[in-house]
Scaffold this motif. Structure first.
Motif, PDB file in Angstrom:
ATOM      1  N   THR A  38     107.627  64.083  52.729  1.00 19.68           N
ATOM      2  CA  THR A  38     106.431  63.632  52.201  1.00 19.68           C
ATOM      3  C   THR A  38     105.631  64.602  51.297  1.00 19.68           C
ATOM      4  OG1 THR A  38     105.305  64.397  54.297  1.00 19.68           O
ATOM      5  CG2 THR A  38     106.198  62.216  54.334  1.00 19.68           C
ATOM      6  N   ARG A  39     106.130  65.963  51.197  1.00 18.34           N
ATOM      7  CA  ARG A  39     105.116  66.716  50.519  1.00 18.34           C
ATOM      8  C   ARG A  39     106.195  68.005  49.995  1.00 18.34           C
ATOM      9  NH1 ARG A  39     100.588  68.948  54.538  1.00 18.34           N
ATOM     10  NH2 ARG A  39     100.167  70.202  52.658  1.00 18.34           N
ATOM     11  N   ASP A  40     105.592  68.829  49.230  1.00 20.43           N
ATOM     12  CA  ASP A  40     106.461  70.139  48.868  1.00 20.43           C
ATOM     13  C   ASP A  40     105.539  71.257  49.454  1.00 20.43           C
ATOM     14  OD1 ASP A  40     107.429  72.534  47.959  1.00 20.43           O
ATOM     15  OD2 ASP A  40     107.430  71.588  45.838  1.00 20.43           O
ATOM     16  N   VAL A  41     105.829  71.359  50.728  1.00 22.73           N
ATOM     17  CA  VAL A  41     105.142  72.548  51.729  1.00 22.73           C
ATOM     18  C   VAL A  41     104.958  73.944  50.702  1.00 22.73           C
ATOM     19  CG1 VAL A  41     105.145  73.800  53.773  1.00 22.73           C
ATOM     20  CG2 VAL A  41     105.649  71.417  53.687  1.00 22.73           C
ATOM     21  N   ARG A  42     106.044  74.508  50.218  1.00 23.06           N
ATOM     22  CA  ARG A  42     105.897  75.604  49.533  1.00 23.06           C
ATOM     23  C   ARG A  42     104.886  75.797  48.657  1.00 23.06           C
ATOM     24  NH1 ARG A  42     110.012  79.990  50.332  1.00 23.06           N
ATOM     25  NH2 ARG A  42     111.661  79.397  51.983  1.00 23.06           N
ATOM     26  N   ALA A  43     104.952  74.672  47.840  1.00 24.86           N
ATOM     27  CA  ALA A  43     104.080  74.383  46.693  1.00 24.86           C
ATOM     28  C   ALA A  43     102.649  74.308  47.169  1.00 24.86           C
ATOM     29  CB  ALA A  43     104.176  73.380  45.775  1.00 24.86           C
ATOM     30  N   ASP A  44     102.307  73.626  48.173  1.00 27.69           N
ATOM     31  CA  ASP A  44     101.203  73.202  48.862  1.00 27.69           C
ATOM     32  C   ASP A  44     100.425  74.566  49.357  1.00 27.69           C
ATOM     33  OD1 ASP A  44     101.264  70.662  48.344  1.00 27.69           O
ATOM     34  OD2 ASP A  44     102.052  70.191  50.168  1.00 27.69           O
ATOM     35  N   HIS A  45     101.276  75.504  49.825  1.00 28.04           N
ATOM     36  CA  HIS A  45     100.424  76.607  50.524  1.00 28.04           C
ATOM     37  C   HIS A  45     101.082  77.975  49.487  1.00 28.04           C
ATOM     38  CE1 HIS A  45      99.404  74.615  54.124  1.00 28.04           C
ATOM     39  NE2 HIS A  45     100.431  73.943  54.004  1.00 28.04           N
ATOM     40  N   GLY A  46     101.399  78.030  48.387  1.00 21.56           N
ATOM     41  CA  GLY A  46     101.687  78.843  47.367  1.00 21.56           C
ATOM     42  C   GLY A  46     102.674  80.090  47.955  1.00 21.56           C
ATOM     43  N   ASP A  88     104.082  62.612  59.961  1.00 17.95           N
ATOM     44  CA  ASP A  88     105.099  62.226  59.225  1.00 17.95           C
ATOM     45  C   ASP A  88     105.330  63.448  58.065  1.00 17.95           C
ATOM     46  OD1 ASP A  88     105.434  59.527  59.740  1.00 17.95           O
ATOM     47  OD2 ASP A  88     103.844  58.810  58.548  1.00 17.95           O
ATOM     48  N   ASP A  89     104.446  64.452  58.330  1.00 11.92           N
ATOM     49  CA  ASP A  89     104.761  65.756  57.348  1.00 11.92           C
ATOM     50  C   ASP A  89     105.481  66.808  58.148  1.00 11.92           C
ATOM     51  OD1 ASP A  89     103.009  64.655  55.597  1.00 11.92           O
ATOM     52  OD2 ASP A  89     101.440  65.966  56.151  1.00 11.92           O
ATOM     53  N   VAL A  90     105.841  66.546  59.328  1.00 13.29           N
ATOM     54  CA  VAL A  90     106.758  67.898  60.204  1.00 13.29           C
ATOM     55  C   VAL A  90     107.851  68.087  59.584  1.00 13.29           C
ATOM     56  CG1 VAL A  90     107.627  68.090  62.357  1.00 13.29           C
ATOM     57  CG2 VAL A  90     105.168  67.603  62.403  1.00 13.29           C
ATOM     58  N   PRO A  91     108.612  66.857  59.333  1.00 14.04           N
ATOM     59  CA  PRO A  91     110.070  67.237  58.594  1.00 14.04           C
ATOM     60  C   PRO A  91     109.881  68.275  57.338  1.00 14.04           C
ATOM     61  CG  PRO A  91     109.848  65.084  59.304  1.00 14.04           C
ATOM     62  CD  PRO A  91     108.695  65.463  59.295  1.00 14.04           C
ATOM     63  N   ALA A  92     108.944  67.959  56.453  1.00 12.24           N
ATOM     64  CA  ALA A  92     108.875  68.607  55.182  1.00 12.24           C
ATOM     65  C   ALA A  92     108.559  70.135  55.543  1.00 12.24           C
ATOM     66  CB  ALA A  92     107.656  68.088  54.393  1.00 12.24           C
ATOM     67  N   PHE A 119     109.690  71.869  58.175  1.00 14.28           N
ATOM     68  CA  PHE A 119     110.863  72.436  58.868  1.00 14.28           C
ATOM     69  C   PHE A 119     111.870  72.419  57.369  1.00 14.28           C
ATOM     70  CE2 PHE A 119     110.158  70.423  63.241  1.00 14.28           C
ATOM     71  CZ  PHE A 119     109.385  71.562  63.633  1.00 14.28           C
ATOM     72  N   ALA A 120     111.854  71.466  56.849  1.00 16.79           N
ATOM     73  CA  ALA A 120     112.839  71.642  55.594  1.00 16.79           C
ATOM     74  C   ALA A 120     112.408  72.951  54.484  1.00 16.79           C
ATOM     75  CB  ALA A 120     112.654  70.326  54.777  1.00 16.79           C
ATOM     76  N   ALA A 121     111.151  73.095  54.272  1.00 17.98           N
ATOM     77  CA  ALA A 121     110.695  74.186  53.697  1.00 17.98           C
ATOM     78  C   ALA A 121     110.877  75.835  54.271  1.00 17.98           C
ATOM     79  CB  ALA A 121     109.296  74.063  53.472  1.00 17.98           C
ATOM     80  N   ALA A 122     111.200  75.604  55.540  1.00 20.52           N
ATOM     81  CA  ALA A 122     111.362  76.842  56.317  1.00 20.52           C
ATOM     82  C   ALA A 122     112.724  77.504  56.229  1.00 20.52           C
ATOM     83  CB  ALA A 122     111.191  76.829  57.748  1.00 20.52           C
ATOM     84  N   ASP A 123     112.802  78.956  56.004  1.00 16.99           N
ATOM     85  CA  ASP A 123     114.235  79.613  56.161  1.00 16.99           C
ATOM     86  C   ASP A 123     114.338  79.593  57.722  1.00 16.99           C
ATOM     87  OD1 ASP A 123     114.928  80.482  53.496  1.00 16.99           O
ATOM     88  OD2 ASP A 123     112.883  81.408  53.632  1.00 16.99           O
ATOM     89  N   ILE A 124     113.396  79.923  58.601  1.00 17.20           N
ATOM     90  CA  ILE A 124     113.567  80.023  60.052  1.00 17.20           C
ATOM     91  C   ILE A 124     112.267  79.386  60.669  1.00 17.20           C
ATOM     92  CG2 ILE A 124     113.501  81.432  61.976  1.00 17.20           C
ATOM     93  CD1 ILE A 124     114.800  83.851  59.796  1.00 17.20           C
ATOM     94  N   VAL A 125     112.577  78.775  61.878  1.00 19.02           N
ATOM     95  CA  VAL A 125     111.486  78.155  62.521  1.00 19.02           C
ATOM     96  C   VAL A 125     111.370  79.031  64.053  1.00 19.02           C
ATOM     97  CG1 VAL A 125     110.508  76.210  63.699  1.00 19.02           C
ATOM     98  CG2 VAL A 125     111.644  75.722  61.484  1.00 19.02           C
ATOM     99  N   THR A 126     110.439  79.214  64.563  1.00 18.78           N
ATOM    100  CA  THR A 126     110.002  79.989  65.908  1.00 18.78           C
ATOM    101  C   THR A 126     108.809  79.752  66.624  1.00 18.78           C
ATOM    102  OG1 THR A 126     110.309  81.991  67.071  1.00 18.78           O
ATOM    103  CG2 THR A 126     109.499  82.118  65.035  1.00 18.78           C
ATOM    104  N   HIS A 127     108.955  79.074  67.566  1.00 20.74           N
ATOM    105  CA  HIS A 127     107.709  78.294  68.179  1.00 20.74           C
ATOM    106  C   HIS A 127     107.615  78.956  69.509  1.00 20.74           C
ATOM    107  CE1 HIS A 127     105.079  75.444  69.904  1.00 20.74           C
ATOM    108  NE2 HIS A 127     106.045  74.896  70.413  1.00 20.74           N
ATOM    109  N   ASP A 128     108.699  78.742  70.220  1.00 25.59           N
ATOM    110  CA  ASP A 128     108.866  78.936  71.785  1.00 25.59           C
ATOM    111  C   ASP A 128     109.278  80.573  71.852  1.00 25.59           C
ATOM    112  OD1 ASP A 128     107.930  76.496  72.960  1.00 25.59           O
ATOM    113  OD2 ASP A 128     109.738  75.733  71.970  1.00 25.59           O
ATOM    114  N   LEU A 129     108.450  81.385  72.297  1.00 25.73           N
ATOM    115  CA  LEU A 129     108.927  82.909  72.261  1.00 25.73           C
ATOM    116  C   LEU A 129     108.381  83.316  73.387  1.00 25.73           C
ATOM    117  CD1 LEU A 129     108.286  84.269  68.744  1.00 25.73           C
ATOM    118  CD2 LEU A 129     110.485  83.362  69.674  1.00 25.73           C
TER     119      LEU A 129
END
Length: 397
Positions: A201-209, A280-284, A286-296
């Motif tokens: 749905t969006r380009d997360v890297r561009a949206d957040h610079g 609906d934006d969640v997949p975007a 994750f797709a933008a990330a190199d790594i995801v970490t939430h549960d630490l």
């Protein structure tokens, strides 16, 4: 079957249990069953609507004040509102349920529908999503007391069958509620694979610079149970090796200790806090990330499993035997660190950034593992078989 799905948390509210309840309701309806979802009023959501083949009714509710506890969401409760008990019983009598699937052991709608089920002799299935635990000794003592003097007696009165999602939950429920194999089912968290097959749905890297900088996404509400402090404390070492690394913290911030710690360590500029985002934006993200970490802090919940499914390398902090019947192999189909271990987080992140090919290989294996064991269609079918057996047992009694 006529199935009632009950959860105080339900879309448009975001969160793992809300999405799981709605996804299972949709699957039940798609399989040809009549489904009614009962939840608490939330924001501007309509009091009643039809969605995805089933009916949703939101009862008037009162919002609980935020107290800084480890389960501190914007929680709403329906039992205290005048007329809701009568309204709920009338609604359920009109629907005439064959079974009730409840989500959350300490929510008032679970207790209200549990009382209805006891009165009408309707079989109930209760999924345990959240554990009443805290690192704070005072909160931990309060939570143990609440489980002992309130939750366990209520569950003992209503006697549902339990769905427990992982080993942490099994150990907790045996200890706190006296569950056993005789009254429990061990189904994993359900993840909707189809949601991650849609166009982004969006380009997360561009949206957040962010540009082409190394990007860590940490998605999910920030509460003491998932405080992000280990990630913050790992950042000095990560930034020493990869100075341009950025972290997007995506979700509601109900506990800001991680931001204060980031200021203390001088890494605050590496963090971007987005707040909650639409499902609906969640997949975007994750797709933008190199790594995801939430549960630490211990665990591997819906957000982490969705990230694995999406094909992004995901770090979590559970044991390899966390999911009964699912073989987790650290470094092969999962990336695990000990709970609250910032040094392990730093080593793992740096290792993944150092070796993109290994990172992608593990991500593919994570995705395949989640699709095979946690896919919504697989988990929903297990639930339906269980509900059918419960109904047959009641009919034969």
């Amino acid at each position: 079957m006529r199935i009632v799905v009950v959860n105080n948390f339900f879309p448009p509210r975001v969160g793992g249990s809300a999405h799981m309840a709605a996804s299972l309701a949709q699957q039940y309806a798609a399989a040809g069953h009549e489904v009614l979802a009962v939840t608490a009023a939330y924001g501007g959501a309509p009091a009643e609507e039809e969605r995805d083949g089933y009916r949703v009714v939101r009862l008037p509710a009162t919002k609980m004040p935020q107290l800084g506890l480890s389960i501190d969401f914007d929680m709403t409760f329906a039992a205290v509102r005048p007329g809701n008990w009568r309204r709920l019983f009338r609604l359920l009598d009109e629907f005439r349920p064959d079974a009730i699937h409840q989500h959350g052991q300490f929510f008032d709608l679970t207790w209200m529908t549990g009382w209805y089920a006891r009165r009408r002799k309707v079989p109930t299935l209760l999924t345990i999503h959240t554990l009443l635990v805290s690192e704070n000794k005072v909160y931990a003592a309060v939570f143990r007391m609440l489980d002992a003097v309130l939750v366990r007696p209520i569950l003992g009165l209503f006697r549902p069958r339990f769905v427990i999602l992982d080993k942490l939950g099994v150990d907790y429920c045996v200890r706190r509620y006296g569950t056993s194999d005789a009254n429990s089912h061990y189904f994993p968290i359900a993840v909707d694979a189809a949601h991650f097959d849609k166009p982004l749905t969006r380009d997360v890297r561009a949206d957040h610079g962010v540009g082409d900088a190394p990007l860590i996404v940490s998605l999910g509400h920030v509460i003491p149970l998932r405080d992000r402090v280990p990630l913050v404390e790992a950042m000095p070492a990560i930034l020493e090796r990869y100075p341009r690394t950025r972290v997007l913290v995506v979700g509601g911030v109900y506990h800001d200790a991680f931001l204060r710690r980031a200021e203390e360590l001088g890494v605050r500029d590496a963090f971007v806090v987005t707040g909650a985002v639409p499902k609906d934006d969640v997949p975007a993200y994750f797709a933008a990330a190199d790594i995801v970490t939430h549960d630490l802090n211990g665990g591997c919940g819906t957000a982490s499993l969705e990230a694995m499914l999406s094909g992004t390398a995901t770090i979590a902090s559970v044991a390899e035997d966390n999911y009964p019947g699912v073989e987790l192999r650290n470094g092969e189909n999962v990336l695990l660190v000990p709970p609250d271990d910032a040094a392990a987080v730093a080593d793992t992140v740096i290792g993944l950034l150092d070796d993109p090919e290994r990172r992608e290989r593990i991500a593919r294996r994570q995705s395949a593992m989640v699709r095979a064991h946690f896919g919504l269609d697989v988990v929903a079918e297990e639930h339906l078989r269980t509900l059918e057996k419960m109904i047959s047992a009641r009919s034969g009694s």
